[in-house]
Design a protein around this motif. Structure first.
Motif, PDB file in Angstrom:
ATOM      1  N   LEU A  54     -18.094  57.409  21.241  1.00 35.60           N
ATOM      2  CA  LEU A  54     -19.305  58.145  21.601  1.00 35.60           C
ATOM      3  C   LEU A  54     -20.442  57.871  20.619  1.00 35.60           C
ATOM      4  N   TRP A  55     -20.121  57.705  19.343  1.00 38.16           N
ATOM      5  CA  TRP A  55     -21.165  57.486  18.333  1.00 38.16           C
ATOM      6  C   TRP A  55     -21.928  56.182  18.566  1.00 38.16           C
ATOM      7  N   TYR A  56     -21.260  55.173  19.069  1.00 39.46           N
ATOM      8  CA  TYR A  56     -21.949  53.914  19.374  1.00 39.46           C
ATOM      9  C   TYR A  56     -23.011  54.140  20.447  1.00 39.46           C
ATOM     10  N   TRP A  57     -22.659  54.875  21.490  1.00 39.23           N
ATOM     11  CA  TRP A  57     -23.594  55.105  22.586  1.00 39.23           C
ATOM     12  C   TRP A  57     -24.736  56.010  22.160  1.00 39.23           C
ATOM     13  N   ILE A  58     -24.447  56.957  21.278  1.00 36.17           N
ATOM     14  CA  ILE A  58     -25.528  57.791  20.727  1.00 36.17           C
ATOM     15  C   ILE A  58     -26.467  56.930  19.901  1.00 36.17           C
ATOM     16  N   ALA A  59     -25.911  56.050  19.062  1.00 36.43           N
ATOM     17  CA  ALA A  59     -26.738  55.151  18.240  1.00 36.43           C
ATOM     18  C   ALA A  59     -27.581  54.235  19.122  1.00 36.43           C
ATOM     19  N   LEU A  60     -27.009  53.726  20.202  1.00 37.72           N
ATOM     20  CA  LEU A  60     -27.743  52.861  21.121  1.00 37.72           C
ATOM     21  C   LEU A  60     -28.920  53.607  21.749  1.00 37.72           C
ATOM     22  N   ALA A  61     -28.685  54.828  22.211  1.00 36.04           N
ATOM     23  CA  ALA A  61     -29.743  55.623  22.830  1.00 36.04           C
ATOM     24  C   ALA A  61     -30.840  55.974  21.826  1.00 36.04           C
ATOM     25  N   VAL A  62     -30.458  56.395  20.634  1.00 35.33           N
ATOM     26  CA  VAL A  62     -31.446  56.763  19.610  1.00 35.33           C
ATOM     27  C   VAL A  62     -32.255  55.538  19.176  1.00 35.33           C
ATOM     28  N   THR A  63     -31.593  54.402  19.034  1.00 35.14           N
ATOM     29  CA  THR A  63     -32.279  53.179  18.615  1.00 35.14           C
ATOM     30  C   THR A  63     -33.351  52.787  19.617  1.00 35.14           C
ATOM     31  N   TRP A  64     -33.018  52.766  20.899  1.00 31.35           N
ATOM     32  CA  TRP A  64     -34.002  52.365  21.897  1.00 31.35           C
ATOM     33  C   TRP A  64     -35.067  53.430  22.121  1.00 31.35           C
TER      34      TRP A  64
ATOM     35  N   MET B  49     -53.445  47.772  25.581  1.00 34.09           N
ATOM     36  CA  MET B  49     -52.560  46.797  24.928  1.00 34.09           C
ATOM     37  C   MET B  49     -51.327  47.480  24.356  1.00 34.09           C
ATOM     38  N   LEU B  50     -51.511  48.642  23.748  1.00 30.83           N
ATOM     39  CA  LEU B  50     -50.381  49.378  23.186  1.00 30.83           C
ATOM     40  C   LEU B  50     -49.447  49.867  24.292  1.00 30.83           C
ATOM     41  N   ARG B  51     -50.024  50.290  25.413  1.00 32.51           N
ATOM     42  CA  ARG B  51     -49.208  50.726  26.544  1.00 32.51           C
ATOM     43  C   ARG B  51     -48.396  49.555  27.105  1.00 32.51           C
ATOM     44  N   MET B  52     -49.010  48.387  27.233  1.00 29.30           N
ATOM     45  CA  MET B  52     -48.297  47.212  27.737  1.00 29.30           C
ATOM     46  C   MET B  52     -47.188  46.785  26.764  1.00 29.30           C
ATOM     47  N   HIS B  53     -47.478  46.898  25.471  1.00 28.58           N
ATOM     48  CA  HIS B  53     -46.452  46.594  24.472  1.00 28.58           C
ATOM     49  C   HIS B  53     -45.270  47.549  24.626  1.00 28.58           C
ATOM     50  N   ARG B  54     -45.585  48.817  24.783  1.00 26.89           N
ATOM     51  CA  ARG B  54     -44.521  49.813  24.936  1.00 26.89           C
ATOM     52  C   ARG B  54     -43.700  49.564  26.192  1.00 26.89           C
ATOM     53  N   LEU B  55     -44.359  49.244  27.291  1.00 25.80           N
ATOM     54  CA  LEU B  55     -43.634  48.952  28.531  1.00 25.80           C
ATOM     55  C   LEU B  55     -42.740  47.725  28.372  1.00 25.80           C
ATOM     56  N   SER B  56     -43.209  46.727  27.647  1.00 32.59           N
ATOM     57  CA  SER B  56     -42.389  45.534  27.393  1.00 32.59           C
ATOM     58  C   SER B  56     -41.144  45.894  26.596  1.00 32.59           C
ATOM     59  N   VAL B  57     -41.318  46.706  25.562  1.00 35.78           N
ATOM     60  CA  VAL B  57     -40.178  47.137  24.739  1.00 35.78           C
ATOM     61  C   VAL B  57     -39.218  47.973  25.579  1.00 35.78           C
ATOM     62  N   GLN B  58     -39.758  48.852  26.416  1.00 43.89           N
ATOM     63  CA  GLN B  58     -38.899  49.660  27.271  1.00 43.89           C
ATOM     64  C   GLN B  58     -38.123  48.806  28.269  1.00 43.89           C
ATOM     65  N   PHE B  59     -38.759  47.767  28.805  1.00 43.04           N
ATOM     66  CA  PHE B  59     -38.067  46.871  29.724  1.00 43.04           C
ATOM     67  C   PHE B  59     -36.915  46.157  29.024  1.00 43.04           C
ATOM     68  N   VAL B  60     -37.175  45.643  27.823  1.00 45.87           N
ATOM     69  CA  VAL B  60     -36.107  44.997  27.044  1.00 45.87           C
ATOM     70  C   VAL B  60     -34.991  46.004  26.771  1.00 45.87           C
ATOM     71  N   GLY B  61     -35.361  47.246  26.451  1.00 42.85           N
ATOM     72  CA  GLY B  61     -34.371  48.288  26.185  1.00 42.85           C
ATOM     73  C   GLY B  61     -33.524  48.614  27.409  1.00 42.85           C
ATOM     74  N   ILE B  62     -34.149  48.697  28.565  1.00 45.59           N
ATOM     75  CA  ILE B  62     -33.411  49.008  29.795  1.00 45.59           C
ATOM     76  C   ILE B  62     -32.416  47.899  30.102  1.00 45.59           C
ATOM     77  N   VAL B  63     -32.872  46.658  30.016  1.00 43.09           N
ATOM     78  CA  VAL B  63     -31.976  45.527  30.274  1.00 43.09           C
ATOM     79  C   VAL B  63     -30.843  45.505  29.249  1.00 43.09           C
ATOM     80  N   SER B  64     -31.190  45.747  27.985  1.00 45.10           N
ATOM     81  CA  SER B  64     -30.193  45.747  26.921  1.00 45.10           C
ATOM     82  C   SER B  64     -29.143  46.838  27.133  1.00 45.10           C
ATOM     83  N   ILE B  65     -29.589  48.031  27.453  1.00 50.12           N
ATOM     84  CA  ILE B  65     -28.656  49.131  27.681  1.00 50.12           C
ATOM     85  C   ILE B  65     -27.770  48.832  28.889  1.00 50.12           C
ATOM     86  N   PHE B  66     -28.351  48.268  29.949  1.00 49.28           N
ATOM     87  CA  PHE B  66     -27.569  47.931  31.133  1.00 49.28           C
ATOM     88  C   PHE B  66     -26.499  46.885  30.807  1.00 49.28           C
TER      89      PHE B  66
END
Length: 175
Positions: free
Chosen positions: A19-29, A140-157
């Motif tokens: 469980l701690w790994y998944w908590i760390a993954l969620a907190v990191t992203w 620009m900051l919003r687009m950067h954030r969306l890019s990071v979130q997209f990478v995070g979603i793919v990574s978590i999946f």
């Protein structure tokens, strides 16, 4: 089950069943998508809505962090890429070549941040080159954030799918 077995199960090194790994993954992203080039995204939203001092604070923080990111990239970028490539290759080989679940977990947690780092350096370059202000900066900051979130979603999946595969193999093969 006695107390010792409960504690051992809590700190088990089989990462994907922990469980701690998944908590760390969620907190990191969650943290990665909240801090946009070193600026908390709630400050960006407040600056966009209210302007004034909040906008000046965001502009100052973005300028400071952009210069910092670009300085690091220009001065130590080659070394960071070389050492990161070595570390990533080592984790990839130990994890997927030799079957170390811990190395697989660390690789799947850390490797996507190489892409996030590239996105951050690219955004910093764009900010330095274009010198956007107000709404253009926030876009620009919003687009950067969306890019990071997209990478995070793919990574978590991908991590979830690989983790479930590993857990199913352990369940079928018995450890």
């Amino acid at each position: 089950m006695n107390w010792y077995e409960n504690v051992y199960e809590l700190i088990d090194m089989r990462s994907f069943s922990n469980l701690w790994y998944w908590i760390a993954l969620a907190v990191t992203w969650s943290t990665a998508s909240h801090w946009v080039l070193g600026v908390p995204y709630d400050m960006v939203q407040r600056a966009r809505v209210h302007g004034g001092q909040a906008a000046a604070d965001v502009a100052a923080l973005v300028a400071i962090n952009t210069r910092r990111i670009l300085f690091i990239a220009r001065e130590a970028g080659i070394w960071i890429v070389a050492l990161g490539g070595f570390g990533g290759s080592l984790l990839l080989t130990l994890g997927f070549g030799y079957g170390s679940e811990f190395c697989q977990a660390v690789f799947l947690l850390g490797a996507p941040f190489a892409l996030v780092s590239l996105i951050s350096v690219r955004t910093a370059h764009l900010i330095e080159r274009r010198a956007p202000v107000d709404e253009a900066l926030y876009r620009m900051l919003r687009m950067h954030r969306l890019s990071v979130q997209f990478v995070g979603i793919v990574s978590i999946f991908v991590t979830a799918m690989w983790g479930m595969w590993q857990n199913m193999q352990i369940g079928v093969l018995g450890g």
